[in-house]
Design a protein around this motif. Structure first.
Motif, PDB file in Angstrom:
ATOM      1  N   LEU A   1       0.815  -1.213   0.000  1.00 25.81           N
ATOM      2  CA  LEU A   1       0.000   0.000   0.000  1.00 25.81           C
ATOM      3  C   LEU A   1       0.849   1.264   0.000  1.00 25.81           C
ATOM      4  O   LEU A   1       0.587   2.200  -0.759  1.00 25.81           O
ATOM      5  CB  LEU A   1      -0.961  -0.005   1.195  1.00 25.81           C
ATOM      6  CG  LEU A   1      -1.910   1.191   1.294  1.00 25.81           C
ATOM      7  CD1 LEU A   1      -2.791   1.294   0.051  1.00 25.81           C
ATOM      8  CD2 LEU A   1      -2.738   1.101   2.558  1.00 25.81           C
ATOM      9  N   ALA A   2       1.890   1.296   0.816  1.00 25.63           N
ATOM     10  CA  ALA A   2       2.732   2.494   0.906  1.00 25.63           C
ATOM     11  C   ALA A   2       3.389   2.810  -0.435  1.00 25.63           C
ATOM     12  O   ALA A   2       3.463   3.970  -0.846  1.00 25.63           O
ATOM     13  CB  ALA A   2       3.803   2.308   1.977  1.00 25.63           C
TER      14      ALA A   2
ATOM     15  N   VAL B   1       0.666   4.210  -2.787  1.00 24.68           N
ATOM     16  CA  VAL B   1       0.294   5.577  -2.407  1.00 24.68           C
ATOM     17  C   VAL B   1       1.383   6.548  -2.838  1.00 24.68           C
ATOM     18  O   VAL B   1       1.101   7.606  -3.418  1.00 24.68           O
ATOM     19  CB  VAL B   1       0.032   5.678  -0.882  1.00 24.68           C
ATOM     20  CG1 VAL B   1      -0.072   7.126  -0.436  1.00 24.68           C
ATOM     21  CG2 VAL B   1      -1.221   4.897  -0.514  1.00 24.68           C
ATOM     22  N   ARG B   2       2.641   6.181  -2.587  1.00 27.36           N
ATOM     23  CA  ARG B   2       3.769   7.032  -3.003  1.00 27.36           C
ATOM     24  C   ARG B   2       3.734   7.254  -4.516  1.00 27.36           C
ATOM     25  O   ARG B   2       3.899   8.370  -4.992  1.00 27.36           O
ATOM     26  CB  ARG B   2       5.081   6.385  -2.562  1.00 27.36           C
ATOM     27  CG  ARG B   2       6.284   7.269  -2.642  1.00 27.36           C
ATOM     28  CD  ARG B   2       7.535   6.682  -1.974  1.00 27.36           C
ATOM     29  NE  ARG B   2       7.822   5.277  -2.318  1.00 27.36           N
ATOM     30  CZ  ARG B   2       7.617   4.235  -1.515  1.00 27.36           C
ATOM     31  NH1 ARG B   2       7.132   4.413  -0.306  1.00 27.36           N
ATOM     32  NH2 ARG B   2       7.917   3.017  -1.898  1.00 27.36           N
TER      33      ARG B   2
ATOM     34  N   GLY C   1       1.061   6.902  -6.491  1.00 25.22           N
ATOM     35  CA  GLY C   1      -0.168   7.613  -6.837  1.00 25.22           C
ATOM     36  C   GLY C   1      -0.123   9.100  -6.538  1.00 25.22           C
ATOM     37  O   GLY C   1      -0.840   9.878  -7.176  1.00 25.22           O
ATOM     38  N   LEU C   2       0.707   9.501  -5.605  1.00 27.94           N
ATOM     39  CA  LEU C   2       0.811  10.921  -5.248  1.00 27.94           C
ATOM     40  C   LEU C   2       1.963  11.634  -5.946  1.00 27.94           C
ATOM     41  O   LEU C   2       2.128  12.841  -5.787  1.00 27.94           O
ATOM     42  CB  LEU C   2       0.954  11.068  -3.729  1.00 27.94           C
ATOM     43  CG  LEU C   2      -0.261  10.610  -2.922  1.00 27.94           C
ATOM     44  CD1 LEU C   2       0.022  10.724  -1.432  1.00 27.94           C
ATOM     45  CD2 LEU C   2      -1.510  11.382  -3.307  1.00 27.94           C
TER      46      LEU C   2
END
Length: 127
Positions: free
Chosen positions: A39-40, A43-44, A46-47
């Motif tokens: 997940l991390a 997210v990294r 995706g941002l």
């Protein structure tokens, strides 16, 4: 104005945005050091600004595609998506420094020929 003439800029802009989205995704992956299925990591990725740009390009290309399909038949518009192979090859060479072997250039020439033939064939109302 002929709807096919009106649709072409929408189709071509959508194809270019879609191809650039691939480049932006690759740049985003490089910027965050790749991706894992954790997940991390997602997210990294995706941002990341490049990835967000990728998503924006896809979103705008979908709107342009809808505008084109409002004007012409799917069987006219859809083959133009094959031009994305050429756009992507040129962008990946220019922006990512990727090399393109001669046989791939030959394949791209066949794609362009096919798209050209499909664009200029059909019933007279399409031309």
């Amino acid at each position: 104005m002929n709807p096919y003439v009106k649709a072409l800029p929408l189709i071509l802009a959508g194809v270019l945005l879609n191809a650039f989205a691939q480049i932006a995704m690759k740049k985003g992956l490089a910027a965050v050091g790749g991706m894992t299925w954790e997940l991390a990591s997602m997210v990294r990725l995706g941002l990341n600004p490049w990835t967000l740009g990728c998503f924006a390009c896809y979103a705008v290309s979908i709107v342009l595609w809808a505008g084109a399909l409002n004007l012409v038949e799917v069987n006219f518009a859809y083959p133009f998506l094959a031009l994305g192979f050429l756009a992507n090859a040129l962008m990946s060479q220019a922006l990512l420094g990727e090399s393109i072997p001669p046989m791939r250039w030959a394949a791209l020439a066949f794609i362009i020929l096919g798209v050209t033939l499909q664009a200029f064939t059909g019933s007279p109302k399409h031309l």
